[in-house]
Every structure is written in C-alpha cells, then in structure tokens.
Design a protein around this motif. Structure first.
Motif, mmCIF file in Angstrom:
data_model
loop_
_atom_site.group_PDB
_atom_site.id
_atom_site.type_symbol
_atom_site.label_atom_id
_atom_site.label_comp_id
_atom_site.label_asym_id
_atom_site.label_seq_id
_atom_site.Cartn_x
_atom_site.Cartn_y
_atom_site.Cartn_z
ATOM 1 N N GLU A 179 -12.749 36.748 -13.008
ATOM 2 C CA GLU A 179 -12.734 36.543 -14.463
ATOM 3 C C GLU A 179 -14.085 36.845 -15.079
ATOM 4 N N ARG A 180 -15.142 36.391 -14.458
ATOM 5 C CA ARG A 180 -16.474 36.592 -15.018
ATOM 6 C C ARG A 180 -16.854 38.066 -14.994
ATOM 7 N N ARG A 181 -16.422 38.767 -13.943
ATOM 8 C CA ARG A 181 -16.761 40.181 -13.854
ATOM 9 C C ARG A 181 -16.129 40.966 -15.001
ATOM 10 N N SER A 182 -14.913 40.574 -15.404
ATOM 11 C CA SER A 182 -14.228 41.301 -16.462
ATOM 12 C C SER A 182 -14.865 41.071 -17.820
ATOM 13 N N CYS A 183 -15.542 39.941 -18.003
ATOM 14 C CA CYS A 183 -16.210 39.652 -19.278
ATOM 15 C C CYS A 183 -17.683 40.038 -19.237
ATOM 16 N N TYR A 184 -18.179 40.405 -18.072
ATOM 17 C CA TYR A 184 -19.557 40.867 -17.898
ATOM 18 C C TYR A 184 -19.527 42.163 -17.078
ATOM 19 N N PRO A 185 -18.834 43.196 -17.576
ATOM 20 C CA PRO A 185 -18.641 44.426 -16.781
ATOM 21 C C PRO A 185 -19.889 45.306 -16.748
ATOM 22 N N ARG A 186 -19.926 46.193 -15.751
ATOM 23 C CA ARG A 186 -21.001 47.175 -15.638
ATOM 24 C C ARG A 186 -20.393 48.549 -15.447
ATOM 25 N N TRP A 187 -20.986 49.533 -16.139
ATOM 26 C CA TRP A 187 -20.496 50.898 -16.028
ATOM 27 C C TRP A 187 -21.596 51.860 -15.544
ATOM 28 N N ASN A 188 -22.762 51.818 -16.204
ATOM 29 C CA ASN A 188 -23.848 52.751 -15.882
ATOM 30 C C ASN A 188 -23.373 54.202 -15.950
ATOM 31 N N GLU A 189 -22.707 54.539 -17.037
ATOM 32 C CA GLU A 189 -22.187 55.888 -17.236
ATOM 33 C C GLU A 189 -22.855 56.523 -18.451
ATOM 34 N N THR A 190 -23.118 57.836 -18.348
ATOM 35 C CA THR A 190 -23.821 58.565 -19.409
ATOM 36 C C THR A 190 -22.937 59.680 -19.953
ATOM 37 N N PHE A 191 -22.966 59.849 -21.294
ATOM 38 C CA PHE A 191 -22.183 60.893 -21.957
ATOM 39 C C PHE A 191 -23.101 61.694 -22.877
ATOM 40 N N GLU A 192 -22.789 62.978 -23.017
ATOM 41 C CA GLU A 192 -23.595 63.839 -23.881
ATOM 42 C C GLU A 192 -22.698 64.571 -24.872
ATOM 43 N N PHE A 193 -23.228 64.740 -26.087
ATOM 44 C CA PHE A 193 -22.540 65.482 -27.139
ATOM 45 C C PHE A 193 -23.492 66.546 -27.677
ATOM 46 N N GLU A 194 -22.937 67.677 -28.046
ATOM 47 C CA GLU A 194 -23.727 68.699 -28.731
ATOM 48 C C GLU A 194 -24.103 68.179 -30.113
ATOM 49 N N LEU A 195 -25.389 68.206 -30.432
ATOM 50 C CA LEU A 195 -25.845 67.704 -31.732
ATOM 51 C C LEU A 195 -25.558 68.759 -32.796
ATOM 52 N N ASP A 196 -24.734 68.400 -33.760
ATOM 53 C CA ASP A 196 -24.309 69.328 -34.795
ATOM 54 C C ASP A 196 -24.966 68.942 -36.116
ATOM 55 N N GLU A 197 -25.918 69.775 -36.568
ATOM 56 C CA GLU A 197 -26.628 69.486 -37.809
ATOM 57 C C GLU A 197 -25.697 69.537 -39.023
ATOM 58 N N SER A 198 -24.641 70.342 -38.940
ATOM 59 C CA SER A 198 -23.746 70.518 -40.088
ATOM 60 C C SER A 198 -22.585 69.531 -40.092
ATOM 61 N N ALA A 199 -22.567 68.617 -39.117
ATOM 62 C CA ALA A 199 -21.445 67.675 -39.039
ATOM 63 C C ALA A 199 -21.423 66.779 -40.279
ATOM 64 N N THR A 200 -20.220 66.591 -40.839
ATOM 65 C CA THR A 200 -20.082 65.716 -42.017
ATOM 66 C C THR A 200 -20.185 64.248 -41.622
ATOM 67 N N GLU A 201 -19.743 63.945 -40.418
ATOM 68 C CA GLU A 201 -19.813 62.564 -39.937
ATOM 69 C C GLU A 201 -21.109 62.386 -39.160
ATOM 70 N N LYS A 202 -22.019 61.573 -39.715
ATOM 71 C CA LYS A 202 -23.339 61.391 -39.110
ATOM 72 C C LYS A 202 -23.421 60.121 -38.267
ATOM 73 N N LEU A 203 -22.269 59.608 -37.829
ATOM 74 C CA LEU A 203 -22.250 58.341 -37.103
ATOM 75 C C LEU A 203 -21.802 58.550 -35.666
ATOM 76 N N CYS A 204 -22.407 57.782 -34.780
ATOM 77 C CA CYS A 204 -21.952 57.691 -33.392
ATOM 78 C C CYS A 204 -21.390 56.287 -33.209
ATOM 79 N N VAL A 205 -20.111 56.213 -32.864
ATOM 80 C CA VAL A 205 -19.426 54.925 -32.763
ATOM 81 C C VAL A 205 -19.144 54.630 -31.295
ATOM 82 N N VAL A 206 -19.604 53.460 -30.839
ATOM 83 C CA VAL A 206 -19.371 53.019 -29.458
ATOM 84 C C VAL A 206 -18.455 51.795 -29.518
ATOM 85 N N GLU A 207 -17.241 51.938 -29.017
ATOM 86 C CA GLU A 207 -16.230 50.875 -29.097
ATOM 87 C C GLU A 207 -15.929 50.332 -27.707
#
Length: 700
Positions: A179-207
C-alpha cells in the motif's frame, strides 16, 4: 529571526444540513485539512441537522501553506462515512483579514477531480541550442498520493503533455501488501519533446493518474509549467504540490447547509531572548513583589475575545519561571477586590478564571489522566446504554431472539441509574484519593485561593464559598469538560460514539453538581437527575475532605517542592524507552532489549537506567514533543521509512537500498498547539509583547 505562522480555528456550528440517514437526520462531524493533511477531527453530534461543536484549536504551520479546508461528514457505523460538503479558505483570503474571518459559509459539493493530494518530484529543463533545443522532463517519484482503489492502494502513472504530444511512465502497481509503495511510487523516467517556438500552447502539463482495468482512470493531480518562464531559469527541480483541475460551476449553492467558522492567521517574528528580557524581568518582579499595577492594566484592557490566549501565554511564561502560583494569587486578589456578590465569584470569564483554567490544563494533565482514566476506560469498553431523562428513553429489546421483550421506561431508567451510580462511585473515589497524585504547584495554588476567599468572605454564612471557589475550577472547569470530551484532553484517541457520549454527559452533570456542593439537582428542570442524588451528596462530603487535604501544605514543603517544580516545568516528555539490540540482518523482536528511562527537556535529551521522576508518558506523546521541539530545524529530513529494513529490503516500500531516501513524508510542517507543548519562553514573551503593544495603541 524565525517567522512562525499560527492559525486560530473555532468550529462553531452548522445549520440546515441535508439528512443522510433513513431517520431523516445526520450524525455530523468536521475534518480540517491544511493542504490535504488532516490535522483535526471534531466530535460527532448525533441525530441533528443543526450541530453545535464550539471546538477551538490553534495550529502552527509553515508560512507557505496554500489553504485550509473544512469537510462536514456524516458518521455511519455500517459503511463509509458520507461527505456532506466542504468549505475552503485560501491563504490569500485569510491574509486579507488580519483580525480574522468570522461568519457563515455555504457548504459546496465535493468534486473528486478537486480532491487531490500529494507531491511530485520533477526536473524540467531546456537542453541543446538552436534548432536542436529540447524540453526534457524527468519524473523521479511521488509521495502521499491519494488512495483510489478498494484495497487502500493505487496504481499510479504519470502523463507528460506538451505541444500536442504525450508521454507516459510505467504503472507503479499497488496491492494490499504494498500500500505504501503505491502512494509513494518511483519511476526515474525521462522524456524529451522538440521545443517549438511557434507553438500556441506554451504549457507543459504533468499529470498523475490512477490506472484502472475495468473503469476509467482516476485523476490524482497535476503540475503545470510555463515554458516561456523556463527560458529564463533553464531548469527547475524539486517537489511540486499536485493541483486539482479547474473548479466546475456550482449548482444550488447553499442547499448543503452552512458552517459557522472563526479563523485567524497570524505571522510572528520571534526575536532572540535578549530582546524580551526587560519585559520578562518587569513581569516577574511585579509578581514576586506582589504588586498589581501591570496585572491590573492587562486585566482591565484585555478584550473578551483574546482573554483565553493572553491567559495561556501568561501562565506558560510564569510557569517556566516557577512563579505560576504567585501570578495566579495576584489575579485572585484582583478578582476578589471587584466581587461584592459571593454567588458570582469566579463564574465569569475573567482573566483570573481563564488563567486558572489554562493553568490546570498545562500543569495538571497527568494528574487528570490518572484520576479519570480508569473510569472513562470502563465506560468506553462496556458500551452500555444509559438514560435518565424520560423524554429521551428509547424502547429497547432484551432477551434472546425467541424470548425477547420490550423494556419499560422505568426499567431502563432504573438500570441506567444503577450503572451511573457505579461509574460515579468509582470516579468520586478516584478523585477523593488523589491528594498525593496532585502536583504540588496546583495544591499550592489552591491553598492561596482557599485562603484568599476565606479572608474576603469571613462571615459564618459564607464558609462554603472557599470550597466552592476550588471546586468551580477543579470540577466545573477541569474534570467535567474532560469527562464530556475526553479526546480533547488526550484521554482517548477517538471521540465517543452516541451511547458513550450520553453516559459521559450524565456523569459530567453529576460531577458538576458535586462541584456546586449538591445545590443544583432538586428543583431544577433536570429533576430527573434525582436518582443520583445520594451518590452526589456522598461525593460532596468526599470533595470537601479532599479540598482540606489539598490545601494542607506545610510552608517548608511548599518552598522545597516549588523549587523542584520550577526546574521540572522545563521537562518536555519523559518515560520508559525500549532499545532493541540488533543481531544479524534485522532487529530481534524477542526479549533482547534494554529498558532505559528517557527524558527530553528544553536543554537536553538524556536517558538512564533508573527514572528520576514518576512521570510515564505514551511513546507517541514524547515523539510528538520531539517533533515539535525540532520544528525549526532546517536540516530535518523531508521523508522517512515508517517500516524496518528486514532481510534485504524495507518492509514499508520494498526498496532494497538501506540508505535509500524515506518513502513517507515527515509531518513537521503542521501541528496542533496543545496544553502540554514544550514551553517556548521567546514565543510566549513575543505574544505578550504584541498584546501590550496593541493595548497601548487602543489607549492612544
């Protein structure tokens, strides 16, 4: 120069609550959260849509908290408690009202997408240069996530969104053993996105989401980053509080009832002790000399709404300097000089009454537990139905299923009277035999009170006044409130249920009648208390004898013990400490341990083979005190392991690195200020100084 934030909370009452039970009523109670951390649970008020609580709390918390939320719940013995509604007050709203907020607030419905909790450990940065620039997000771990599954766990994963593209982490599986592990999880995973200067949406959302196999995934919270702002700092890393989705429009606001609250936020800048020495020395000199000038000024200019706070501050200050008895004696003198009608003596909420009440709570909690504990434990364990009021007697079935019959009203009252007489006899016997258990500083104070009242009203017809003066504090303001609400006095971990609550209320009424020397039973609207009259009259005689013993202190004994108590008052917590010996890979849970005596004072942390005091406290009490003493420790760890390292892994989170960072979040940011908190002379002096400064401004 540390800044200390405190939040005064008074949960007054509710009205027009919806009925949640089939009887057309509810059993409401309140839960208070600071940034989703539960810190308060009020008593349950049974069978009403108009509950009155009147409970007061003071909370110490970090200055960077976000909001305080009040949830009104309906207690249910057979299923999960129902949520009636909530009220949320933001920090900014409280800061706009320096004098505090007071009034009625409509309860709003609960939106599950708003009920998020926990924090996410992230690193987000912009890497590369020119056309090769990228937005990199590393998801390390999370803590204190909400439990969404029936087994009390969750299966959390993280979804990162930017410029129409999405990445997801793996799912951290949870089950009843992890139970505790599920409420205190660990991932250590990295993601990359191409940075788009012309993007209308200037937000990065982490859910953060809870994965479900057969139903839709549950939303656990989100963190939003402005990419344009990230251009300046290039990198952000840390623990980020999970935020809810945007609030949905409320429908039929007010249909869930209202909650009457009083809430005040204060920030104190506490200076080094040298700055308060002139004020403290002046107060102590006046008390030692028996002068009443400054005390008279404080007494006459303290408004009713802040009298309780001023009383607690003064009591703790003088208790720490070994002058509590002399301070209270001065207030007794002031109160008696203003009293012409004996029947009103110490019946008002004057500074003297509030100070004496606070003094008993600060100095007499262990005594209270020793006297009341056994009888209250019996009431909670037996869970017997008792009722003396004919208008409230419920029809009850007795006997086995084939031979059951309905008890008559007279049978219920007769059995209730016998049981209450048994409880009351045990309680009064414990009180009558408690002379040696009563702290000498309390006895010395009662001696001064007894003598002062006797000198002020020496006539033969007023001889009972000096006894009533003592019982008005000991019974009416100390024992009776603790009997009615044992959780608020740390006598029980949980509030009483409906049955125990009624038994405790009747017992408290009986003790109040004993405190009034038996003058308030017959001829009143509660004449149905008459069956307890013989026990009450016997208790009156026992109480008078107890008071004569309490105030019978020899001068040498008083001075010697007062000196010892002036040092003992600095003790925070003490009691037995069991240290287990380690052998092999894990601690032995066998009789292989040392029993030592633990002592935590304002100056040192020590232990020895034999105790120097008879004070024995619960393990969680002195751990709580240790946490409160260390609240300003900037090096305190932000997490810990609630389990043990057994074999090759932690039992709580199954991590295999013994030096691994803890999986549980330490809760040192928010705490209730209690009567038995460690004395903090600088803080008490600052609060008194602030009060005197406010008085000067009013006088101008």
């Amino acid at each position: 120069m540390p800044q200390r934030s405190s939040l005064f909370i008074r949960i007054v009452e509710g009205k027009n609550l919806p009925a949640k039970d089939i009887t057309g009523s509810s059993d409401p109670y309140c839960i208070v959260k600071i940034d989703n951390e539960v810190i308060i649970r009020t008593a349950t008020v049974w069978k009403t849509l108009f509950p009155f609580w009147g409970e007061e709390y003071e909370v110490h918390l970090s200055p960077n908290f976000h909001c305080v939320s009040f949830y009104v719940m309906d207690e249910d013995a057979l299923s999960r408690d129902d949520v009636i509604g909530k009220v949320c007050l933001s920090q900014s709203l409280l800061m706009e009202s320096p004098k505090g907020y007071s009034g009625w607030l409509s309860l709003t419905e609960i939106d599950l997408d708003e009920e998020v909790q926990g924090e996410l450990h992230l690193q987000i940065e912009i890497t590369g240069s020119g056309a090769a620039r990228k937005l990199r997000c590393t998801v390390f771990d999370a803590r204190d996530l909400a439990r969404k599954d029936r087994n009390g766990a969750s299966d959390p994963f993280v979804r990162v969104r930017y410029n129409g593209k999405t990445h997801e982490t793996s799912v951290s599986r949870g089950d009843c053993y992890r139970e505790r592990r599920s409420c205190y999880p660990r991932w250590n995973e990295t993601f990359e996105f191409e940075l788009d200067e012309s993007a209308t949406e200037k937000l990065c959302v982490v859910e953060v989401w809870d994965w479900d196999l057969v139903s839709r995934n549950d939303f656990l919270g989100k963190v939003v980053f402005n990419v344009q702002g990230l251009e300046t700092v290039q990198r952000e890393e840390g623990w980020f509080l999970l935020r809810p989705e945007k609030s949905k429009p409320r429908v039929d606001e007010g249909s869930l009832g209202s909650l009457h609250l009083q809430v005040q936020l204060r920030d104190e800048m506490v200076l080094p002790s040298i700055h308060y020495q002139p004020l403290v020395q002046l107060l102590c000199q006046e008390v030692r000399a028996g002068r009443v000038h400054l005390m008279t000024l404080i007494d006459e200019t303290t408004a009713a709404e802040c009298r309780q706070e001023v009383a607690v501050n003064l009591v703790k200050l003088f208790l720490g300097h070994g002058l509590a008895t002399e301070f209270l004696d001065l207030l007794f003198e002031l109160e008696l000089d203003k009293t012409d009608e004996p029947n009103t003596l110490f019946r008002s909420n004057s500074l003297a009454s509030k100070s004496m009440e606070s003094f008993l709570k600060v100095a007499g909690m262990q005594y209270l537990h020793q006297v009341l504990g056994p009888t209250l434990r019996r009431v909670f364990e037996e869970k017997r139905y008792v009722e003396l009021d004919p208008s409230k007697v419920e029809s009850r079935e007795v006997g086995c299923s084939s031979l059951h019959r309905i008890q008559s009203e007279s049978d219920v009252i007769q059995q209730s009277a016998q049981l209450l007489q048994s409880y009351l006899a045990d309680l009064l016997a414990a009180i009558a035999g408690s002379v040696k258990a009563c702290p000498v500083v309390i006895r010395a104070t009662f001696q001064r009170l007894f003598k002062r009242v006797g000198e002020r009203f020496p006539e033969e017809k007023d001889q009972s006044l000096k006894f009533i003066a003592v019982t008005s504090f000991l019974c009416l303001r100390f024992f009776s409130p603790a009997i009615m609400s044992p959780k608020l006095f740390h006598l029980r971990e949980k509030h009483a249920d409906a049955r125990a609550s009624r038994a405790l209320l009747l017992l408290a009424k009986a003790v109040q009648n004993v405190g009034n020397l038996g003058t308030s039973v017959t001829g009143t609207k509660e004449a149905w208390m008459a069956p307890l009259q013989p026990a009450i009259q016997q208790g009156v005689a026992q109480m008078k004898q107890l008071i004569l013993q309490l105030v019978d202190i020899e001068e040498k004994e008083e001075s010697d013990l007062q000196e010892a108590l002036s040092l003992q008052s600095q003790v925070v917590k003490e009691g037995p400490l069991f240290i287990y010996k380690n052998k092999g890979k894990g601690p032995l849970l066998s009789p292989s341990f040392k029993k030592l005596h633990f002592s935590l004072t304002s100056d040192a942390l020590t232990y020895a083979k034999t105790p120097n005091s008879k004070c024995v406290n619960e393990l969680n009490q002195w751990l709580s005190a240790l946490r409160k003493v260390c609240v300003n420790n900037t090096h305190m760890l932000c997490s810990y392991h609630p389990g043990i390292f057994r074999g090759d892994k932690w039992s709580c989170c199954h991590q295999k690195d013994r030096a691994d960072r803890g999986c549980g979040k330490t809760r040192h940011g928010v705490m209730l200020r209690e009567w038995n908190d460690p004395l903090d002379p600088n803080l008490e002096a600052q609060l008194i100084f602030r009060h005197l400064l406010g008085m000067r401004q009013q006088m101008r």
